[in-house]
Design an enzyme around this catalytic site. Structure first.
Site, mmCIF file in Angstrom:
data_model
loop_
_atom_site.group_PDB
_atom_site.id
_atom_site.type_symbol
_atom_site.label_atom_id
_atom_site.label_comp_id
_atom_site.label_asym_id
_atom_site.label_seq_id
_atom_site.Cartn_x
_atom_site.Cartn_y
_atom_site.Cartn_z
ATOM 1 N N THR A 133 -14.675 35.075 -91.438
ATOM 2 C CA THR A 133 -15.083 34.894 -90.055
ATOM 3 C C THR A 133 -13.883 34.582 -89.159
ATOM 4 O OG1 THR A 133 -16.255 33.321 -88.634
ATOM 5 C CG2 THR A 133 -15.611 32.513 -90.758
ATOM 6 N N ASP A 134 -14.035 34.866 -87.856
ATOM 7 C CA ASP A 134 -12.983 34.475 -86.907
ATOM 8 C C ASP A 134 -12.977 32.966 -86.669
ATOM 9 O OD1 ASP A 134 -15.320 34.241 -85.433
ATOM 10 O OD2 ASP A 134 -14.614 35.397 -83.708
ATOM 11 N N GLU A 135 -14.024 32.260 -87.148
ATOM 12 C CA GLU A 135 -14.114 30.824 -86.867
ATOM 13 C C GLU A 135 -13.021 30.028 -87.586
ATOM 14 O OE1 GLU A 135 -18.142 29.272 -86.759
ATOM 15 O OE2 GLU A 135 -18.935 31.259 -86.322
ATOM 16 N N TYR A 158 -18.445 24.387 -91.773
ATOM 17 C CA TYR A 158 -18.579 25.804 -92.146
ATOM 18 C C TYR A 158 -17.224 26.496 -92.089
ATOM 19 C CZ TYR A 158 -19.324 30.820 -91.403
ATOM 20 O OH TYR A 158 -19.233 32.191 -91.468
ATOM 21 N N LYS A 162 -14.871 28.199 -95.050
ATOM 22 C CA LYS A 162 -14.460 29.615 -95.056
ATOM 23 C C LYS A 162 -12.928 29.719 -95.052
ATOM 24 C CE LYS A 162 -16.622 32.900 -94.925
ATOM 25 N NZ LYS A 162 -17.277 33.732 -95.986
HETATM 26 P P1 NAD Z 1 -26.537 34.995 -94.518
HETATM 27 O O1 NAD Z 1 -26.674 33.507 -94.511
HETATM 28 O O2 NAD Z 1 -27.518 35.826 -93.758
HETATM 29 O O3 NAD Z 1 -26.588 35.542 -96.029
HETATM 30 C C1 NAD Z 1 -25.897 34.915 -97.062
HETATM 31 C C2 NAD Z 1 -26.391 35.486 -98.387
HETATM 32 O O4 NAD Z 1 -25.670 34.848 -99.457
HETATM 33 C C3 NAD Z 1 -27.880 35.221 -98.639
HETATM 34 O O5 NAD Z 1 -28.502 36.392 -99.133
HETATM 35 C C4 NAD Z 1 -27.879 34.130 -99.700
HETATM 36 O O6 NAD Z 1 -29.021 34.160 -100.549
HETATM 37 C C5 NAD Z 1 -26.584 34.429 -100.456
HETATM 38 N N1 NAD Z 1 -26.048 33.243 -101.122
HETATM 39 C C6 NAD Z 1 -25.853 32.001 -100.576
HETATM 40 N N2 NAD Z 1 -25.342 31.166 -101.490
HETATM 41 C C7 NAD Z 1 -25.181 31.895 -102.640
HETATM 42 C C8 NAD Z 1 -24.663 31.604 -103.926
HETATM 43 N N3 NAD Z 1 -24.241 30.358 -104.243
HETATM 44 N N4 NAD Z 1 -24.626 32.582 -104.853
HETATM 45 C C9 NAD Z 1 -25.076 33.834 -104.563
HETATM 46 N N5 NAD Z 1 -25.583 34.169 -103.349
HETATM 47 C C10 NAD Z 1 -25.628 33.210 -102.402
HETATM 48 O O7 NAD Z 1 -25.042 35.270 -94.064
HETATM 49 P P2 NAD Z 1 -24.452 36.460 -93.174
HETATM 50 O O8 NAD Z 1 -24.564 36.087 -91.752
HETATM 51 O O9 NAD Z 1 -24.976 37.737 -93.655
HETATM 52 O O10 NAD Z 1 -22.896 36.358 -93.554
HETATM 53 C C11 NAD Z 1 -22.379 37.059 -94.669
HETATM 54 C C12 NAD Z 1 -20.887 36.790 -94.762
HETATM 55 O O11 NAD Z 1 -20.234 37.229 -93.574
HETATM 56 C C13 NAD Z 1 -20.536 35.309 -94.920
HETATM 57 O O12 NAD Z 1 -19.464 35.208 -95.823
HETATM 58 C C14 NAD Z 1 -20.122 34.880 -93.528
HETATM 59 O O13 NAD Z 1 -19.193 33.822 -93.582
HETATM 60 C C15 NAD Z 1 -19.484 36.150 -93.006
HETATM 61 N N6 NAD Z 1 -19.525 36.339 -91.539
HETATM 62 C C16 NAD Z 1 -20.709 36.198 -90.866
HETATM 63 C C17 NAD Z 1 -20.729 36.415 -89.493
HETATM 64 C C18 NAD Z 1 -22.007 36.317 -88.704
HETATM 65 O O14 NAD Z 1 -21.990 36.428 -87.475
HETATM 66 N N7 NAD Z 1 -23.164 36.156 -89.327
HETATM 67 C C19 NAD Z 1 -19.555 36.755 -88.824
HETATM 68 C C20 NAD Z 1 -18.369 36.900 -89.547
HETATM 69 C C21 NAD Z 1 -18.367 36.693 -90.924
HETATM 70 P P1 TYD Z 2 -24.668 30.605 -83.722
HETATM 71 O O1 TYD Z 2 -25.532 31.810 -83.627
HETATM 72 O O2 TYD Z 2 -25.140 29.450 -84.542
HETATM 73 O O3 TYD Z 2 -23.244 31.125 -84.227
HETATM 74 P P2 TYD Z 2 -21.816 30.322 -84.330
HETATM 75 O O4 TYD Z 2 -22.043 28.884 -84.079
HETATM 76 O O5 TYD Z 2 -21.406 30.592 -85.735
HETATM 77 O O6 TYD Z 2 -20.944 30.962 -83.313
HETATM 78 O O7 TYD Z 2 -24.396 30.068 -82.256
HETATM 79 C C1 TYD Z 2 -23.812 30.915 -81.277
HETATM 80 C C2 TYD Z 2 -23.582 30.083 -80.032
HETATM 81 O O8 TYD Z 2 -24.860 29.709 -79.479
HETATM 82 C C3 TYD Z 2 -22.866 28.777 -80.294
HETATM 83 O O9 TYD Z 2 -22.009 28.504 -79.178
HETATM 84 C C4 TYD Z 2 -23.974 27.740 -80.359
HETATM 85 C C5 TYD Z 2 -25.002 28.285 -79.404
HETATM 86 N N1 TYD Z 2 -26.421 28.003 -79.722
HETATM 87 C C6 TYD Z 2 -27.267 27.480 -78.730
HETATM 88 O O10 TYD Z 2 -26.858 27.202 -77.596
HETATM 89 N N2 TYD Z 2 -28.583 27.279 -79.053
HETATM 90 C C7 TYD Z 2 -29.076 27.552 -80.288
HETATM 91 O O11 TYD Z 2 -30.287 27.332 -80.541
HETATM 92 C C8 TYD Z 2 -28.202 28.089 -81.285
HETATM 93 C C9 TYD Z 2 -28.703 28.411 -82.666
HETATM 94 C C10 TYD Z 2 -26.881 28.311 -80.949
#
Ligand code: NAD
Ligand code: TYD
Length: 352
Positions: A133-135, A158, A162
């Site tokens: 992630t960019d975070e 989080y 990461k």
């Molecule tokens: P998500 O929470 O929707 O899915 C995570 C998946 O991992 C789930 O299917 C869960 O069952 C599985 N999982 C969790 N713990 C596990 C374990 N111990 N063993 C095996 N499986 C396990 O997450 P997502 O949003 O799809 O993110 C996927 C990846 O992309 C993550 O690594 C996250 O850090 C990264 N990412 C997410 C975003 C975003 O905006 N969602 C952005 C950039 C990077």
């Molecule tokens: P989120 O979707 O949790 O992603 P991340 O924190 O990983 O960027 O949140 C996106 C942005 O929205 C973040 O600035 C927090 C804000 N947010 C709210 O204002 N209300 C909400 O209910 C949630 C879930 C997030």
């Protein structure tokens, strides 16, 4: 059938993972795609109903922290490559309980690196692609973009977990020569997104006429990318990225949370046939998130110039497709938000 690659995708039942699995299963019938997932609250096999019967798809329920299970799966499927997405992914949950994040994101990633190293030895004709992630870069001020060279400065449990996993992945490259690639992406949105993150939560609450909780003043900025464009970037980096390199992924699409929610409300009023302004009345300001990062924004020039990747849709197009998916799949939302999630939801978003 002989497959040219046997790719282990971890977290394939989750939001982004399911889009990656679907894309690989459909586009590469000559690859075996093994989806390894623990099926936590965020993992749902129904996300993959449309490819579950494909001859090049397998599923293994396992925890990435379980070294014996990983070894068995690597051996049983003769895994040649890994795309690692399994993680605990929600910042608010990491603030409530960081240990699960340390276990899965840090310990689980290292167990997976160990399994790959044990299976591949010194062979270099493999890829371990770590999805991050960019975070990890921390929080930006009003100007500037995250580049691959930006120093890591994670602020939430989080992002700290990461960042730690990213460091271990790089360490395995430098120390043991493991053939790794990494990508760091901005916020994703799209179908099958668990409705605890901003966009799916707001869509769900608008449909249900529930409050739309805005943390603080709503002036925090996120850079949004359609999930299928993230999946296409992972595909491109996995195939064409250089070993040992990391690539930022993003679509130059910054919004303050408040602007975004207002835009979403206008789209939803339109799609639901409500009078303009109806959904925006649900906006409710709530206590800010602890340590809330102010702004994320990605410079994806390395990915576009080196590999030629570009996003395929505008934000307006991607969001419209996303809303349509949620409107057509409200039974999916009911299923994933029933049970234990309901209690968490009441505490986090109603009682805040
Ligand atoms: P998500 O929470 O929707 O899915 C995570 C998946 O991992 C789930 O299917 C869960 O069952 C599985 N999982 C969790 N713990 C596990 C374990 N111990 N063993 C095996 N499986 C396990 O997450 P997502 O949003 O799809 O993110 C996927 C990846 O992309 C993550 O690594 C996250 O850090 C990264 N990412 C997410 C975003 C975003 O905006 N969602 C952005 C950039 C990077
Ligand atoms: P989120 O979707 O949790 O992603 P991340 O924190 O990983 O960027 O949140 C996106 C942005 O929205 C973040 O600035 C927090 C804000 N947010 C709210 O204002 N209300 C909400 O209910 C949630 C879930 C997030």
């Amino acid at each position: 059938m002989n497959f040219s690659k046997h790719i282990l995708v971890t977290g394939g039942a989750g939001f982004i993972g399911s889009h990656v699995v679907r894309r690989l299963v459909r586009n590469y019938p000559n690859y075996l795609i093994v989806n390894l997932d623990k099926l936590t609250y965020a993992g749902n096999l129904e996300n993959l109903n449309d490819v579950a019967a494909a001859p090049n798809y397998r599923f293994e329920r396992a925890d990435i922290c379980d070294a014996a299970a990983l070894q068995r799966i690597f051996d049983a499927h003769q895994i040649t490559d890994v795309i690692h997405l399994a993680a605990e992914s929600h910042v608010d949950r990491s603030i409530e309980g960081p240990m699960e994040f340390v276990m899965t994101n840090v310990v689980g990633t290292v167990q997976l690196l160990q399994a790959a190293r044990a299976s591949w030895g010194n062979e270099t004709n493999h890829v371990f692609h770590h999805v991050s992630t960019d975070e990890v870069y921390g929080s930006l001020g009003d100007t500037g973009l995250f580049e691959e060279s930006t120093a890591y400065d994670p602020r939430s449990p989080y992002s700290a977990s990461k960042a730690s996993s990213d460091h271990f992945v790089r360490a395995y490259y430098h120390t043991y020569g493991l053939p790794i690639k990494m990508s760091n992406c901005s916020n994703n949105y799209g179908s099958h997104h668990f409705p605890e993150k901003l966009i799916p939560l707001m869509i769900h609450n608008i449909i249900e006429n529930k409050p739309l909780p805005i943390y603080g003043k709503g002036d925090n900025i996120r850079d949004w990318l359609w999930v299928e464009d993230h999946a296409s970037a992972i595909d491109a980096i996995f195939h064409n990225g250089r070993i040992g390199e990391s690539y930022n992924v993003g679509g130059l699409n910054e919004w303050t949370n408040l602007e975004l929610v207002h835009y979403l409300c206008r789209c939803m009023d339109d799609k639901l046939g409500r009078t303009a302004g109806t959904s925006a009345e649900l906006i409710t300001y709530v206590t800010d998130r602890a340590g809330h990062d102010k702004r994320y924004a990605i410079d994806a020039c390395k990915l576009s110039t080196e590999i030629g990747w570009q996003p395929s849709v505008t934000f307006e197009e991607g969001l419209s497709k996303t809303i349509d998916w949620y409107l057509a799949n409200q039974d999916w939302v009911s299923k994933v938000t029933s049970g234990a999630y309901q209690e968490y939801y009441e505490k986090m978003y109603i009682g805040r």
